[in-house]
Design a protein around this motif. Structure first.
Motif, PDB file in Angstrom:
ATOM      1  N   VAL A   1      34.955  50.949  42.467  1.00  0.00           N
ATOM      2  CA  VAL A   1      35.767  51.288  41.295  1.00  0.00           C
ATOM      3  C   VAL A   1      35.020  52.287  40.415  1.00  0.00           C
ATOM      4  O   VAL A   1      35.594  53.277  39.955  1.00  0.00           O
ATOM      5  CB  VAL A   1      36.127  50.013  40.499  1.00  0.00           C
ATOM      6  CG1 VAL A   1      36.735  50.378  39.166  1.00  0.00           C
ATOM      7  CG2 VAL A   1      37.082  49.153  41.297  1.00  0.00           C
ATOM      8  N   ILE A   2      33.738  52.029  40.212  1.00  0.00           N
ATOM      9  CA  ILE A   2      32.957  52.938  39.375  1.00  0.00           C
ATOM     10  C   ILE A   2      32.918  54.333  39.998  1.00  0.00           C
ATOM     11  O   ILE A   2      33.181  55.338  39.325  1.00  0.00           O
ATOM     12  CB  ILE A   2      31.521  52.413  39.163  1.00  0.00           C
ATOM     13  CG1 ILE A   2      31.541  51.183  38.257  1.00  0.00           C
ATOM     14  CG2 ILE A   2      30.639  53.485  38.551  1.00  0.00           C
ATOM     15  CD1 ILE A   2      30.179  50.620  37.981  1.00  0.00           C
TER      16      ILE A   2
ATOM     17  N   VAL B   1      30.724  36.427  48.273  1.00  0.00           N
ATOM     18  CA  VAL B   1      31.222  36.689  46.926  1.00  0.00           C
ATOM     19  C   VAL B   1      30.431  37.842  46.292  1.00  0.00           C
ATOM     20  O   VAL B   1      31.011  38.756  45.694  1.00  0.00           O
ATOM     21  CB  VAL B   1      31.103  35.413  46.058  1.00  0.00           C
ATOM     22  CG1 VAL B   1      31.405  35.722  44.610  1.00  0.00           C
ATOM     23  CG2 VAL B   1      32.037  34.334  46.573  1.00  0.00           C
ATOM     24  N   THR B   2      29.123  37.791  46.454  1.00  0.00           N
ATOM     25  CA  THR B   2      28.262  38.834  45.876  1.00  0.00           C
ATOM     26  C   THR B   2      28.597  40.193  46.451  1.00  0.00           C
ATOM     27  O   THR B   2      28.777  41.171  45.716  1.00  0.00           O
ATOM     28  CB  THR B   2      26.785  38.514  46.152  1.00  0.00           C
ATOM     29  OG1 THR B   2      26.487  37.231  45.623  1.00  0.00           O
ATOM     30  CG2 THR B   2      25.883  39.543  45.512  1.00  0.00           C
TER      31      THR B   2
ATOM     32  N   ILE C   1      33.010  46.565  42.397  1.00  0.00           N
ATOM     33  CA  ILE C   1      32.615  47.269  41.188  1.00  0.00           C
ATOM     34  C   ILE C   1      32.052  48.642  41.522  1.00  0.00           C
ATOM     35  O   ILE C   1      32.361  49.642  40.851  1.00  0.00           O
ATOM     36  CB  ILE C   1      31.619  46.426  40.385  1.00  0.00           C
ATOM     37  CG1 ILE C   1      32.336  45.181  39.877  1.00  0.00           C
ATOM     38  CG2 ILE C   1      31.030  47.207  39.227  1.00  0.00           C
ATOM     39  CD1 ILE C   1      31.510  44.306  39.029  1.00  0.00           C
TER      40      ILE C   1
ATOM     41  N   PHE D   1      36.296  55.976  39.635  1.00  0.00           N
ATOM     42  CA  PHE D   1      36.576  56.428  38.273  1.00  0.00           C
ATOM     43  C   PHE D   1      35.718  57.620  37.917  1.00  0.00           C
ATOM     44  O   PHE D   1      36.169  58.573  37.286  1.00  0.00           O
ATOM     45  CB  PHE D   1      36.299  55.300  37.269  1.00  0.00           C
ATOM     46  CG  PHE D   1      37.357  54.240  37.209  1.00  0.00           C
ATOM     47  CD1 PHE D   1      37.151  53.088  36.475  1.00  0.00           C
ATOM     48  CD2 PHE D   1      38.570  54.397  37.880  1.00  0.00           C
ATOM     49  CE1 PHE D   1      38.121  52.100  36.402  1.00  0.00           C
ATOM     50  CE2 PHE D   1      39.552  53.420  37.815  1.00  0.00           C
ATOM     51  CZ  PHE D   1      39.322  52.263  37.074  1.00  0.00           C
ATOM     52  N   VAL D   2      34.448  57.531  38.284  1.00  0.00           N
ATOM     53  CA  VAL D   2      33.513  58.569  37.869  1.00  0.00           C
ATOM     54  C   VAL D   2      33.868  59.914  38.498  1.00  0.00           C
ATOM     55  O   VAL D   2      33.616  60.969  37.918  1.00  0.00           O
ATOM     56  CB  VAL D   2      32.078  58.116  38.202  1.00  0.00           C
ATOM     57  CG1 VAL D   2      31.141  59.271  38.330  1.00  0.00           C
ATOM     58  CG2 VAL D   2      31.580  57.156  37.159  1.00  0.00           C
TER      59      VAL D   2
ATOM     60  N   TRP E   1      39.647  38.582  34.006  1.00  0.00           N
ATOM     61  CA  TRP E   1      38.301  38.694  34.533  1.00  0.00           C
ATOM     62  C   TRP E   1      37.294  37.780  33.853  1.00  0.00           C
ATOM     63  O   TRP E   1      36.112  37.885  34.061  1.00  0.00           O
ATOM     64  CB  TRP E   1      37.812  40.149  34.583  1.00  0.00           C
ATOM     65  CG  TRP E   1      37.668  40.886  33.289  1.00  0.00           C
ATOM     66  CD1 TRP E   1      37.082  40.481  32.136  1.00  0.00           C
ATOM     67  CD2 TRP E   1      38.081  42.232  33.077  1.00  0.00           C
ATOM     68  NE1 TRP E   1      37.114  41.475  31.205  1.00  0.00           N
ATOM     69  CE2 TRP E   1      37.718  42.575  31.755  1.00  0.00           C
ATOM     70  CE3 TRP E   1      38.720  43.204  33.861  1.00  0.00           C
ATOM     71  CZ2 TRP E   1      37.968  43.822  31.198  1.00  0.00           C
ATOM     72  CZ3 TRP E   1      38.959  44.443  33.303  1.00  0.00           C
ATOM     73  CH2 TRP E   1      38.594  44.744  31.981  1.00  0.00           C
TER      74      TRP E   1
ATOM     75  N   PHE F   1      32.058  41.447  45.194  1.00  0.00           N
ATOM     76  CA  PHE F   1      32.130  41.975  43.835  1.00  0.00           C
ATOM     77  C   PHE F   1      31.259  43.205  43.641  1.00  0.00           C
ATOM     78  O   PHE F   1      31.622  44.118  42.906  1.00  0.00           O
ATOM     79  CB  PHE F   1      31.770  40.888  42.818  1.00  0.00           C
ATOM     80  CG  PHE F   1      32.913  39.999  42.484  1.00  0.00           C
ATOM     81  CD1 PHE F   1      33.034  38.750  43.060  1.00  0.00           C
ATOM     82  CD2 PHE F   1      33.911  40.430  41.630  1.00  0.00           C
ATOM     83  CE1 PHE F   1      34.112  37.942  42.779  1.00  0.00           C
ATOM     84  CE2 PHE F   1      34.992  39.626  41.335  1.00  0.00           C
ATOM     85  CZ  PHE F   1      35.094  38.378  41.918  1.00  0.00           C
ATOM     86  N   THR F   2      30.120  43.222  44.315  1.00  0.00           N
ATOM     87  CA  THR F   2      29.270  44.409  44.199  1.00  0.00           C
ATOM     88  C   THR F   2      29.996  45.630  44.745  1.00  0.00           C
ATOM     89  O   THR F   2      30.033  46.687  44.102  1.00  0.00           O
ATOM     90  CB  THR F   2      27.960  44.200  44.957  1.00  0.00           C
ATOM     91  OG1 THR F   2      27.351  43.005  44.495  1.00  0.00           O
ATOM     92  CG2 THR F   2      27.024  45.377  44.755  1.00  0.00           C
TER      93      THR F   2
END
Lengths: 554, 249, 331
Positions: free
Chosen positions: C40-41, C29-30, C37, C44-45, C70, C33-34
């Motif tokens: 995605v970051i 799970v960690t 995220i 986007f960046v 979320w 999600f890490t």
């Protein structure tokens, strides 16, 4: 945006308004007090880092070759005490919070400027007493002071160290009190609660924890001191007392304390993400209320530090459940920050690099908290290096990065100078790499079974040594990365490019006045008519899904 | 209230601090500040109340025995003294609000006298404990906790009468809580007396009046708070197990 | 996992597999999600990088749908972790049946183990594979902890009370154990090995070290020498004090009407602070032995009182070990 009168830079500002030592040591100006704190906090951070380096060097090899056990035990204790009480808890609130909160709400100062100065003196006094304890011989109980070791068995300067922390607690309480009253009563006309920058919301939530939690650690330290001095049997089973009562009292404060440490950092990150994407924060109200939720829930989970301490199974279940609940508001914030980046206009300035690093590292740190909240896994991981890695990810990867990001972001406002951007990006990168190399191996180390607070470890655990070597290598890189800003920030005070009033071109209230600001912050009381982070007029808002306001044009 | 962009304070009171817009805001800030401070004080005492609760639950007989040994008459007198002092304090606040300087000073002085009376009675009580060797641990070096336990049938009030199930060890626990709580309370009283003294001097100098009396109000809050703490302490410490066997006088 | 670099310790108890499974789930799970995220970051960046120094993007207020999504999904995932963790934990904390009991006393900075059959060890604990082992632990000074990474278990040892932990080893070997609660100067040296042996080897080891009195027998001697018999009877049949036969493990009614379970902690408290709980029908006449007995001696008295009850506790020697070597019956 209102047009404010911004004086020319050569005019009077808070730095040159008065001269002389007395004008600094007896100042009532929140901005000068913030700088007094900045100096003191940097000093304590430096001391704490020295202990960290010594620890990491010792752990390079399994045997005790650098220092004796009694010294090592003092080193990790003092590293913890200094970093927690004299760096992490005061850092962002007392420097950035003090400097910016009045400006962000359009006020001339905090509600109680003299109490603000008193806070600083109390901090210095507490720090002084603690330094005395360190120099006189040190304290070796661990920063957690567990009884009966600290009350009856330790031969170190427990009382002096405890006294230093006790005194320092009042600095925290008064700062929190000041912030709460200021935010409630001194907002400029038009500055409604929902127009406040999220930095202010975060500090408000932090202040709630400060005023409610800190008195409890104060009384706890007092009780430890009484027992050590006068042999009253508060925590002594032979006298009918209970050593676990100490743990409950201690963690009732110290768990919320970790939210004191991280919430202001989250406030900084909200500012950085919004301003360097040129957008308002996605889900502003959710982020604001998440800060409050973290503060409230944070008081309900202290028992997760006692899962293996003979706390009852049923209490364990309740605390475990609540510990998962407290993770959710933090997750909400991370998602909202990420969503803010969507369709933003993102620049890669140093503060933004720190903010992006924060989100990644805080996510890891927060999620590793899930391991510790899960009862069965925590039994194995409690008191191992996994816990050490977990909290360093949040404290260093989170709070420290936020602090550095905020310092760089507001540096022109504070000093009137820009820092050298190239060096800023370079050190951000070095810090990020060094940090991960230091602490990621410690997760593995923890699951492999290495307990924390260990001076030596079995020589037959070769994997442990490998991980420790990696960690120490990372620590060296991290240390280097942290020294570079020290140098160029100091350099910039003299030789940095002179900053204009609003060098980043942002709508925040603190940017609508000179850099550095005049002593009264604003020449005239601002009247606020815009929302937080309003880069463009409201008619231009885009709506994703159903939400409050409908756009007049899409 | 937005008053335009004026920077000068038209009706500027001499007591208005430079960073406040007007007296109203200053008063509001001061009052809220005191309330927030009192909340921190509740949390500060709270730890001791928690310890009291836990140990009383564990050792009810010992707590009853120890509580019986306290002088309920002196405790009750002190309670009355403090309640009256809160009344005189409230009268002092009222007097400043209606501008009666002389009454203000009288009420403040009365409050101080009552506060000092409280502390005097407390000193007498503490001395009694010292005489009966009830100072816990080694707070007084050379004078450890060593009460004389009364045999059944002995009615000497200086001796400790143990209810069945009580041990001297656990009675000592009660006494450290007693000293910690009343000691902390007494410290707050002393600080309160200092505050009253400052207020009296300020009142004598004519600083207060209907348009400016916030310091008196805010100090009144503090004084009432200290009073309320005692109102909790008195039953918890003095009135345990009065109905039980072992009660003397 | 031990191939080139261990990421987890050896798995040597009936409990460790369960813990590892949950650990891997949370790790998954960690990591998910890490990575999510992070990607995605980064996406986007890069995609939304500033291209024009004066551009102002359209503000986006928020989205109730997304916020709900979320909040609820992480909450649900967190609940799965909670329930799984609680379930495994709860199973581990149910007192085991038919366990071999070992008395443990920790002190700065060493561990003393005593088997119910009398064998004493220092910093090493020999146990048979495939049997439940229950440790009853006390400390003579500060808080310590017994942590066996290979078994994935850990419990603090707290002054003034007994704490217990149990485990069942699944394969023979020598496994480190550590003190895992900071206890002063030599905290990092306070550990040793749990030596798990095949049943026959263990029998041999027991008989090879069988020259020591069992704790219950030592307790019986003290029962006489300390004068307990004068009130409780020469055979613990009672007198001025309550009988102790058959008391351990059952409920005792006190003089205030409540009932308590007579476990190890109750016996210990009765010796050190007898006024705390007085059995109905008896007076408060038992003297306290506070300060007169070491933790070891207390454990021996406890062992003796235990031996006076129906034998679900160990007395003379452990029942013959029937399990095949290496077999690990699932709990």
């Amino acid at each position: 945006m209102e047009e404010f009168v911004i004086p020319k830079q050569a005019g009077a500002n808070y730095l040159n308004a008065e001269h002389g030592l007395k004008s600094w040591l007896l100042t009532k100006d929140h901005k000068r007090i913030a700088l007094l704190y900045l100096g003191a906090i940097s000093f304590f951070f430096f001391i704490g880092s020295l202990y960290a380096m010594a620890i990491r060097l010792e752990l390079l090899s399994p045997q005790a070759d650098l220092v004796q056990s009694s010294t090592y035990n003092k080193m990790f204790t003092q590293h913890g005490i200094i970093m927690v009480f004299f760096f992490l808890i005061p850092s962002i609130p007392s420097t950035l919070g003090n400097f910016l909160i009045p400006m962000m709400i359009g006020a001339k100062d905090l509600a109680f400027p003299r109490i603000n100065l008193l806070s600083w003196y109390i901090y210095i006094l507490g720090g002084g007493v603690t330094i005395y304890a360190l120099l006189a011989g040190g304290v070796d109980t661990g920063w957690t002071f567990y009884v009966p070791y600290s009350t009856t068995f330790s031969n170190s300067y427990v009382i002096a160290a405890g006294l230093g922390i006790f005194i320092n607690g009042f600095s925290s309480i008064l700062t929190g009190l000041n912030f709460i009253v200021t935010i409630h009563t001194m907002r400029a006309p038009g500055m409604t609660w929902y127009r406040l920058p999220l930095f202010v919301w975060a500090h408000y939530a932090t202040s709630l924890i400060m005023i409610l939690g800190t008195p409890v650690i104060a009384i706890t330290i007092l009780l430890v001191t009484l027992e050590r001095l006068a042999h009253i049997g508060i925590f002594d089973p032979a006298a009918g007392g209970d050593p676990i009562l100490f743990q409950h009292l201690f963690w009732f404060y110290s768990h919320p304390a970790v939210y004191i440490m991280v919430l202001p950092g989250m406030g900084v990150i909200s500012e950085l993400i919004a301003n360097f994407s040129r957008k308002n924060i996605f889900g502003y109200k959710f982020v604001a209320f998440s800060s409050l939720a973290i503060a409230v829930f944070g008081f309900l989970v202290w028992g997760h530090h006692l899962f293996v301490a003979s706390q009852s199974v049923y209490a364990g279940m309740i605390f475990s459940f609540l510990s998962f609940a407290v993770a959710i508001p933090s997750a909400i914030k991370v998602f909202n920050w990420t969503a803010t980046l969507y369709k933003g206009s993102i620049s890669y300035d140093t503060p933004m690099l720190y903010a992006l690093g924060f989100i990644g590292l805080f996510t890891i740190g927060g999620m590793t908290g899930l391991f510790l909240a899960a009862l069965a896994v925590d039994v194995h991981l409690s008191d191992t290096y996994f816990v050490v890695a977990h909290f360093h990810y949040i404290m260093v990867g989170g709070t420290l990065l936020a602090y550095l990001g905020g310092l760089h972001y507001w540096w022109p406002k504070i000093s009137g100078r820009m820092y050298p951007e190239g060096w800023g990006r370079f050190s951000a990168l070095v810090v990020f790499v060094g940090f991960n190399l230091t602490f990621a191996p410690q997760f593995v180390l923890g699951y492999l079974g290495m307990p924390r607070r260990y001076h030596t470890y079995p020589a037959d655990m070769v994997s442990w040594q490998v991980l420790h070597v990696l960690s120490t290598a990372g620590a060296s890189i991290l240390g280097f990365g942290l020294m570079v800003p020290l140098i160029y920030l100091a350099w910039s005070l003299r030789y940095g490019r002179i900053a204009e009033a609003n060098p980043w071109k942002l709508p925040g209230l603190e940017w609508q006045t000179a850099s550095p600001p005049p002593t009264e912050n604003f020449l005239t009381t601002p009247i606020v008519t815009t929302e937080a982070y309003e880069f463009a007029p409201p008619e231009h808002k885009e709506v994703v899904g159903k939400f409050e306001r409908q756009p007049t044009e899409v | 209230m937005p008053e335009g962009l004026a920077t000068t304070h038209e009706a500027s009171h001499s007591a208005l601090q430079h960073h406040f817009e007007n007296m109203e805001q200053q008063r509001e800030a001061g009052t809220l500040g005191m309330w927030v401070f009192l909340v921190t004080e509740i949390m500060f005492f709270g730890g001791l109340f928690l310890a009291y609760t836990i140990y009383r639950y564990q050792y009810p007989a010992a707590f009853a025995s120890a509580s019986n040994h306290l002088d309920i008459r002196l405790g009750a007198i002190n309670t009355a003294v403090l309640i009256v002092s809160s009344f005189t304090m409230a009268m002092a606040v009222y007097s400043t609000q209606i501008g009666k300087q002389r009454n203000t000073i009288i009420c403040l002085i009365l409050t101080m006298i009552l506060g000092a009376t409280f502390l005097g009675i407390k000193a007498v009580e503490y001395h009694d404990k010292y005489r009966d060797n009830l100072i816990p641990g080694q707070l007084i070096p050379g004078h450890p906790f060593n009460p004389v336990v009364a045999k059944p049938g002995d009615t000497d009030p200086h001796k400790l009468h143990l209810v069945e199930g009580a041990t001297v060890r656990n009675v000592e626990l009660f006494y450290w809580i007693y000293f910690a709580m009343t000691g902390l309370h007494a410290l707050h009283m002393i600080i309160g007396l200092g505050i009253m003294l400052v207020l009296t001097i300020m009142a004598w100098r004519g600083r207060f009046g209907p348009e400016y009396h916030a310091p008196v109000e805010v100090s009144g809050l503090y004084w009432h708070f200290v009073d309320i703490i005692w109102i909790f302490l008195f039953p918890l410490l003095y009135l345990l197990g009065r109905h039980l066997e072992g009660h003397i006088g | 996992m031990q191939s080139w670099f261990p990421l987890i310790p050896e798995s040597a108890s009936t409990y460790s597999g369960d813990v590892d499974a949950l650990y891997f789930y949370i790790s998954g799970v960690t990591v998910f999600f890490t990575l999510l995220i992070s990607f995605v970051i980064i996406f986007f960046v890069i995609k939304y990088r500033r291209r024009n120094p004066t551009e102002i993007p359209r503000p986006i207020e928020g989205s109730m749908k997304l916020e709900t999504l979320w909040s609820v999904i992480p909450l649900l995932i967190a609940m799965t972790i909670f329930f799984w963790g609680a379930k495994v934990y709860f199973n581990q904390y149910r007192p085991p049946q038919n366990a071999i009991e070992v008395y443990v006393v920790g002190k700065q900075w060493m561990w003393k183990f005593q088997h119910a059959t009398g064998q004493r060890e220092i910093n090493e604990l020999h146990i048979p594979v495939g049997r439940k082992i229950r440790l009853i632990m006390a400390t003579e000074d500060v808080i310590h902890d017994v942590f066996v990474p290979a078994f994935r278990i850990k419990t603090d040892v707290v002054p003034g009370r007994y704490t217990t932990e149990w485990f069942e080893a699944t394969k023979p070997g020598r496994y480190h154990f550590f003190c895992a609660e900071y206890c002063g100067m030599n905290h990092s040296g306070m550990g040793g090995y749990v030596v798990v042996m095949d049943p026959t080897e263990f029998e041999n080891w027991l008989s090879g070290n069988a020259n020591q009195m069992s704790p219950a027998a030592a307790g019986q001697q003290m029962f006489e020498s300390l004068g307990c018999a004068s009130c409780h009877g020469a055979n613990a049949e009672g007198g001025r004090g309550p009988a102790l036969l058959g008391v351990y493990g059952n409920n005792v009614t006190l003089n205030n009407g409540t009932a308590v379970r007579a476990d190890e902690g109750y016996v210990r408290e009765s010796i050190l602070n007898p006024q705390a709980k007085i059995v109905t029908g008896f007076g408060p006449i038992m003297p306290s032995f506070q300060g007169q007995l070491s933790e070891e001696q207390l454990l021996q008295l406890v062992a003796y009182v235990k031996s006076l009850s129906t034998p679900k506790t160990e007395t003379a020697k452990p029942p013959p070990v029937a399990a095949k070597p290496g077999a690990s019956p699932k709990k």
